[in-house]
Each structure stands twice: as C-alpha cells, then as structure tokens.
Design a protein around this motif. Structure first.
Motif, short mmCIF file in Angstrom:
data_model
loop_
_atom_site.label_atom_id
_atom_site.label_comp_id
_atom_site.label_asym_id
_atom_site.label_seq_id
_atom_site.Cartn_x
_atom_site.Cartn_y
_atom_site.Cartn_z
N THR A 45 70.02 -37.00 17.30
CA THR A 45 70.55 -37.50 18.57
C THR A 45 71.28 -36.36 19.27
O THR A 45 71.71 -35.40 18.61
CB THR A 45 71.52 -38.68 18.38
OG1 THR A 45 72.60 -38.24 17.54
CG2 THR A 45 70.84 -39.87 17.74
N GLU A 47 74.33 -34.66 20.54
CA GLU A 47 75.76 -34.76 20.26
C GLU A 47 76.39 -33.37 20.21
O GLU A 47 75.71 -32.38 19.98
CB GLU A 47 76.01 -35.52 18.96
CG GLU A 47 75.42 -34.85 17.73
CD GLU A 47 75.60 -35.65 16.46
OE1 GLU A 47 76.75 -35.87 16.05
OE2 GLU A 47 74.57 -36.03 15.88
N ARG A 60 81.36 -34.49 28.22
CA ARG A 60 80.59 -35.68 28.63
C ARG A 60 79.51 -35.31 29.65
O ARG A 60 78.38 -35.77 29.57
CB ARG A 60 81.52 -36.75 29.22
CG ARG A 60 82.23 -37.59 28.17
CD ARG A 60 82.88 -38.82 28.80
NE ARG A 60 83.87 -38.50 29.82
CZ ARG A 60 85.16 -38.29 29.59
NH1 ARG A 60 85.63 -38.40 28.36
NH2 ARG A 60 85.99 -38.02 30.57
N LEU A 63 76.65 -33.40 27.99
CA LEU A 63 75.87 -34.32 27.15
C LEU A 63 74.92 -35.16 28.01
O LEU A 63 73.77 -35.37 27.64
CB LEU A 63 76.79 -35.24 26.34
CG LEU A 63 77.45 -34.62 25.11
CD1 LEU A 63 78.45 -35.58 24.50
CD2 LEU A 63 76.41 -34.19 24.09
N GLU A 67 70.89 -35.08 27.79
CA GLU A 67 70.08 -36.30 27.60
C GLU A 67 68.97 -36.37 28.65
O GLU A 67 67.84 -36.71 28.34
CB GLU A 67 70.95 -37.55 27.68
CG GLU A 67 71.75 -37.85 26.45
CD GLU A 67 70.93 -38.34 25.27
OE1 GLU A 67 69.71 -38.59 25.40
OE2 GLU A 67 71.52 -38.47 24.19
#
Length: 92
Positions: A45, A47, A60, A63, A67
């Motif tokens: 994933t 992270e 944040r 990330l 994604e």
C-alpha cells in the motif's frame, strides 16, 4: 537519480539507483533544494516510510498525489529496473 514526476513545480518524485536492491518498491519526494527527502512505499500500500523534512500536512498531500499516480510510478520503476528510458510526468 531519475525524476519520475514533477507536480505543479513544487514536488519532485525520484528514485535512486540503489533503490532496486530494497525489498519494497518506493520513491522519494521533496521540494526543490530539499536535503532530506520523504520516502514513500508504493507496495503493498502507499504509505510513508520516512517523513524527511515534510510536515504532517505535506505528507498527506504527497500521499494523495502518489495514490493518484501510483500505477504510472510503478510502471516507471519497472522501466528503470530494466534499463528503459523514463519519461517524466509533468503536472502543471
């Protein structure tokens, strides 16, 4: 240190030649001139592995960007691994 993604001329996503020897696919992210880059795992994933000099809100943000572009970043990682040319993704 090939650049993979330049996001709005703020964030630069890269990989290092020695990265291929680690057991998990990852990238490094930072602003231009940043010394300590954030390290982000791409698998299994997305992270944070190491925050570098990024604040919590910046973590944040990168990330979320990771994604969004995860599949393309993984493709670039695999191209790098096999010695193929990498085209930088530029998002304005």
């Amino acid at each position: 240190m090939p650049k993979l993604l330049i996001y709005r001329a703020v964030w630069i996503f890269t990989i290092f030649g020695t990265d291929i020897f680690e057991n998990r696919m990852h990238i490094h992210v930072g602003r231009k001139g940043t010394e300590k880059l954030c390290k982000i795992w791409l698998e299994p994933t997305v992270e944070i592995a190491k925050p570098g000099e990024l604040s919590t809100s910046e973590q944040r943000e990168v990330l979320q960007i990771t994604e969004l572009y995860k599949e393309r970043l993984i493709q670039q990682w695999q191209q790098f691994l096999t010695g193929q040319k990498i085209e930088i993704i530029k998002v304005n």
